[in-house]
Design a protein around this motif. Structure first.
Motif, mmCIF file in Angstrom:
data_model
loop_
_atom_site.group_PDB
_atom_site.id
_atom_site.type_symbol
_atom_site.label_atom_id
_atom_site.label_comp_id
_atom_site.label_asym_id
_atom_site.label_seq_id
_atom_site.Cartn_x
_atom_site.Cartn_y
_atom_site.Cartn_z
ATOM 1 N N ALA A 61 0.843 -1.195 0.000
ATOM 2 C CA ALA A 61 0.000 0.000 0.000
ATOM 3 C C ALA A 61 0.879 1.247 0.000
ATOM 4 O O ALA A 61 2.098 1.155 0.150
ATOM 5 C CB ALA A 61 -0.909 -0.009 1.223
ATOM 6 N N LYS A 62 0.253 2.399 -0.129
ATOM 7 C CA LYS A 62 1.000 3.661 -0.223
ATOM 8 C C LYS A 62 1.498 4.178 1.122
ATOM 9 O O LYS A 62 2.480 4.886 1.185
ATOM 10 C CB LYS A 62 0.143 4.719 -0.902
ATOM 11 C CG LYS A 62 -0.160 4.385 -2.356
ATOM 12 C CD LYS A 62 -0.726 5.575 -3.090
ATOM 13 C CE LYS A 62 -1.096 5.242 -4.509
ATOM 14 N NZ LYS A 62 -0.019 4.848 -5.356
ATOM 15 N N THR A 63 0.801 3.850 2.217
ATOM 16 C CA THR A 63 1.212 4.336 3.538
ATOM 17 C C THR A 63 1.349 3.169 4.510
ATOM 18 O O THR A 63 0.793 2.095 4.282
ATOM 19 C CB THR A 63 0.186 5.328 4.116
ATOM 20 O OG1 THR A 63 -1.022 4.626 4.414
ATOM 21 C CG2 THR A 63 -0.094 6.482 3.152
ATOM 22 N N VAL A 64 2.057 3.400 5.591
ATOM 23 C CA VAL A 64 2.217 2.359 6.619
ATOM 24 C C VAL A 64 0.860 1.991 7.200
ATOM 25 O O VAL A 64 0.532 0.809 7.362
ATOM 26 C CB VAL A 64 3.180 2.826 7.737
ATOM 27 C CG1 VAL A 64 3.200 1.844 8.883
ATOM 28 C CG2 VAL A 64 4.579 3.023 7.181
ATOM 29 N N ILE A 111 4.728 0.743 0.619
ATOM 30 C CA ILE A 111 5.030 -0.019 1.829
ATOM 31 C C ILE A 111 4.560 -1.457 1.629
ATOM 32 O O ILE A 111 3.433 -1.696 1.203
ATOM 33 C CB ILE A 111 4.293 0.584 3.045
ATOM 34 C CG1 ILE A 111 4.564 2.078 3.177
ATOM 35 C CG2 ILE A 111 4.644 -0.171 4.315
ATOM 36 C CD1 ILE A 111 5.995 2.420 3.470
ATOM 37 N N GLU A 112 5.423 -2.389 1.979
ATOM 38 C CA GLU A 112 5.085 -3.808 1.816
ATOM 39 C C GLU A 112 5.216 -4.516 3.159
ATOM 40 O O GLU A 112 6.170 -4.282 3.895
ATOM 41 C CB GLU A 112 6.033 -4.432 0.785
ATOM 42 C CG GLU A 112 5.697 -5.843 0.415
ATOM 43 C CD GLU A 112 6.581 -6.330 -0.720
ATOM 44 O OE1 GLU A 112 6.192 -6.162 -1.896
ATOM 45 O OE2 GLU A 112 7.660 -6.852 -0.414
ATOM 46 N N HIS A 113 4.238 -5.342 3.462
ATOM 47 C CA HIS A 113 4.260 -6.162 4.671
ATOM 48 C C HIS A 113 4.213 -7.625 4.241
ATOM 49 O O HIS A 113 3.445 -7.991 3.363
ATOM 50 C CB HIS A 113 3.057 -5.860 5.565
ATOM 51 C CG HIS A 113 3.131 -4.518 6.203
ATOM 52 N ND1 HIS A 113 2.699 -3.365 5.569
ATOM 53 C CD2 HIS A 113 3.599 -4.124 7.403
ATOM 54 C CE1 HIS A 113 2.895 -2.336 6.364
ATOM 55 N NE2 HIS A 113 3.440 -2.766 7.488
ATOM 56 N N GLY A 114 5.040 -8.453 4.879
ATOM 57 C CA GLY A 114 5.085 -9.874 4.563
ATOM 58 C C GLY A 114 4.668 -10.708 5.755
ATOM 59 O O GLY A 114 4.900 -10.329 6.911
#
Length: 125
Positions: A61-64, A111-114
């Motif tokens: 996404a664009k933001t945390v 921003i990427e979360h795994g």
């Protein structure tokens, strides 16, 4: 097969294949959810048609804040504790192994979360 089972759950919740939902690969500038199998899925010859392995879920996404919200939503949608019967298969378990981990920024600055999920499923006999 497991990616299709899990992607169907996300599609039912409004994710769109190729726009907000991707299997195996997501372009650097895309935002949404990527499902992939990071390791080979073992085959147990003693229990034909039943599998246990890991699935990696990446949310971008664009933001945390948006990324964390998307990761939390996907985690809720994919978590399974009781067998779900599906056409030609069953999903016995899908549990996150840990909280989402923020990865470095992508090339497009998103921003990427795994997160990894432990999954147990089978093909209907």
């Amino acid at each position: 097969m497991i990616l299709e089972i899990l992607s169907d759950k996300l599609i039912e919740a409004g994710f769109v294949p190729g726009k907000s939902l991707f299997l195996g690969h997501m372009n650097a500038d895309a935002a949404g959810v990527l499902l992939r199998v990071p390791h080979p899925i073992p085959i147990d010859p003693e229990i034909p048609g039943r599998y246990r392995g890991e699935i990696q879920v990446l949310t971008r996404a664009k933001t945390v804040a948006d990324g964390m919200a998307l990761a939390a939503r996907v985690q809720r949608l994919l978590t399974v504790n009781v067998r779900e019967r599906l056409p030609g298969a069953h999903l016995d378990r899908c549990q996150p192994q840990a909280l989402p981990l923020r990865n470095p920024f992508t090339e497009s600055g998103q921003i990427e979360h795994g997160q990894y999920f432990d999954v147990i499923w089978g093909q209907a006999a």
